[in-house]
Design a protein around this motif. Structure first.
Motif, PDB file in Angstrom:
ATOM      1  N   ASN A 141      56.551 -49.420 -14.707  1.00  0.00           N
ATOM      2  CA  ASN A 141      57.076 -50.705 -14.253  1.00  0.00           C
ATOM      3  C   ASN A 141      58.596 -50.685 -14.252  1.00  0.00           C
ATOM      4  O   ASN A 141      59.249 -51.389 -15.030  1.00  0.00           O
ATOM      5  N   PRO A 142      59.196 -49.890 -13.368  1.00  0.00           N
ATOM      6  CA  PRO A 142      60.655 -49.807 -13.347  1.00  0.00           C
ATOM      7  C   PRO A 142      61.318 -51.133 -12.992  1.00  0.00           C
ATOM      8  O   PRO A 142      62.469 -51.371 -13.359  1.00  0.00           O
ATOM      9  N   GLN A 143      60.602 -52.044 -12.325  1.00  0.00           N
ATOM     10  CA  GLN A 143      61.174 -53.331 -11.958  1.00  0.00           C
ATOM     11  C   GLN A 143      61.450 -54.228 -13.170  1.00  0.00           C
ATOM     12  O   GLN A 143      62.169 -55.224 -13.057  1.00  0.00           O
ATOM     13  N   SER A 144      60.918 -53.841 -14.323  1.00  0.00           N
ATOM     14  CA  SER A 144      61.145 -54.638 -15.537  1.00  0.00           C
ATOM     15  C   SER A 144      62.571 -54.521 -16.042  1.00  0.00           C
ATOM     16  O   SER A 144      62.998 -55.291 -16.905  1.00  0.00           O
ATOM     17  N   ASP A 147      65.637 -55.215 -12.064  1.00  0.00           N
ATOM     18  CA  ASP A 147      64.904 -55.290 -10.791  1.00  0.00           C
ATOM     19  C   ASP A 147      64.689 -53.922 -10.154  1.00  0.00           C
ATOM     20  O   ASP A 147      64.652 -53.786  -8.925  1.00  0.00           O
ATOM     21  N   GLY A 148      64.569 -52.901 -10.996  1.00  0.00           N
ATOM     22  CA  GLY A 148      64.299 -51.560 -10.493  1.00  0.00           C
ATOM     23  C   GLY A 148      65.512 -50.799 -10.005  1.00  0.00           C
ATOM     24  O   GLY A 148      65.372 -49.678  -9.505  1.00  0.00           O
ATOM     25  N   GLN A 149      66.707 -51.384 -10.167  1.00  0.00           N
ATOM     26  CA  GLN A 149      67.922 -50.741  -9.669  1.00  0.00           C
ATOM     27  C   GLN A 149      68.510 -49.803 -10.721  1.00  0.00           C
ATOM     28  O   GLN A 149      69.579 -50.050 -11.292  1.00  0.00           O
ATOM     29  N   LYS A 170      57.148 -43.082  -6.520  1.00  0.00           N
ATOM     30  CA  LYS A 170      57.549 -44.222  -5.697  1.00  0.00           C
ATOM     31  C   LYS A 170      56.356 -45.088  -5.296  1.00  0.00           C
ATOM     32  O   LYS A 170      56.403 -46.318  -5.394  1.00  0.00           O
ATOM     33  N   GLY A 174      56.365 -47.486  -8.269  1.00  0.00           N
ATOM     34  CA  GLY A 174      57.398 -48.365  -7.745  1.00  0.00           C
ATOM     35  C   GLY A 174      58.832 -47.930  -7.983  1.00  0.00           C
ATOM     36  O   GLY A 174      59.751 -48.749  -7.853  1.00  0.00           O
ATOM     37  N   TRP A 175      59.049 -46.654  -8.295  1.00  0.00           N
ATOM     38  CA  TRP A 175      60.417 -46.180  -8.485  1.00  0.00           C
ATOM     39  C   TRP A 175      61.138 -46.154  -7.140  1.00  0.00           C
ATOM     40  O   TRP A 175      60.626 -45.621  -6.160  1.00  0.00           O
ATOM     41  N   GLU A 176      62.332 -46.702  -7.101  1.00  0.00           N
ATOM     42  CA  GLU A 176      63.110 -46.734  -5.872  1.00  0.00           C
ATOM     43  C   GLU A 176      64.075 -45.565  -5.764  1.00  0.00           C
ATOM     44  O   GLU A 176      64.348 -45.084  -4.669  1.00  0.00           O
TER      45      GLU A 176
END
Length: 215
Positions: A141-144, A147-149, A170, A174-176
């Protein structure tokens, strides 16, 4: 995609659950698979997640995760056998943690890395080092965080294997931003990030952080 885990601890369970939700066929490998029965019950008998012996999980997966304790990873993988591992992509998320001197250090550092040791021991396996710089919660959950940045790193000798792993990171997690650092020797740098991340953890009191490269 069929994915096997060599190891069944918290990171393996977290990653396995997330990969199953993303539609992958997952098998966790443990020395005593029955210890995972309670965990399986929490998943409400999701048929995409199964458990078995380490050998069964390794045989099952087209993509494998090394989620064993880093100081015993080479031994654990040797028990699986080079023939089973041959030609497969092995995602190494482990760190060779050493607590013997009363503080957290690495048993391998500076001129070598666990990723390199595994690649040398299994030259016909495509070892890709990644996910070892963040907590298991952030892995999936990189968005935690921000916001994944923020950035994840990947190391390995096989370019196609790194492309496959990057796609999993990705699309399934969900890794950007996944930064390719080059061959497996670059795992020395990401493994040694433990020296600063452990101090940040002590200062903040939690693992809910990561690194972002700016410039």
């Amino acid at each position: 995609m069929k994915i096997g885990f060599i190891g069944s601890g918290n990171a393996a369970q977290t990653l396995g659950r997330s990969l199953a939700k993303a539609g992958h066929d997952v098998k966790l490998g443990a020395r005593t698979p029955e210890k995972l029965n309670a965990w399986l019950d929490q998943l409400h008998q999701d048929e995409r997640v199964r458990v078995g012996t380490v050998q069964e999980a390794a045989a099952h997966g087209d993509i494998l995760f090394n989620a064993t304790p880093g100081t015993s990873s080479v031994e654990a993988l040797s028990d699986v056998g080079s023939q089973v591992l041959q030609g497969k992509v092995l995602i190494d998320i482990a760190l060779p943690l050493d607590f013997s001197n009363g503080e957290l250090t690495l048993a391998v550092a500076n001129t070598d890395s666990l990723g390199e040791q595994i690649q040398r021991a299994f030259p016909d396996t495509k070892v890709v080092k990644t996910l070892n710089t963040v907590s298991s919660a952030i892995m999936v959950n990189p968005q935690s965080v921000a916001d994944g940045q923020h950035d994840l790193f990947i190391s390995g000798n096989d370019a196609n294997a790194k492309r496959i792993v990057t796609a999993i990171l990705k699309e399934s997690f969900g890794w950007e931003s996944v930064i390719d650092l080059g061959d497996i020797s670059s795992a020395r740098g990401t493994e040694m990030l433990l020296a600063i991340s452990s101090r940040i953890y002590q200062s903040r009191g939690n693992m809910n952080f990561n690194i972002k490269i700016v410039g």
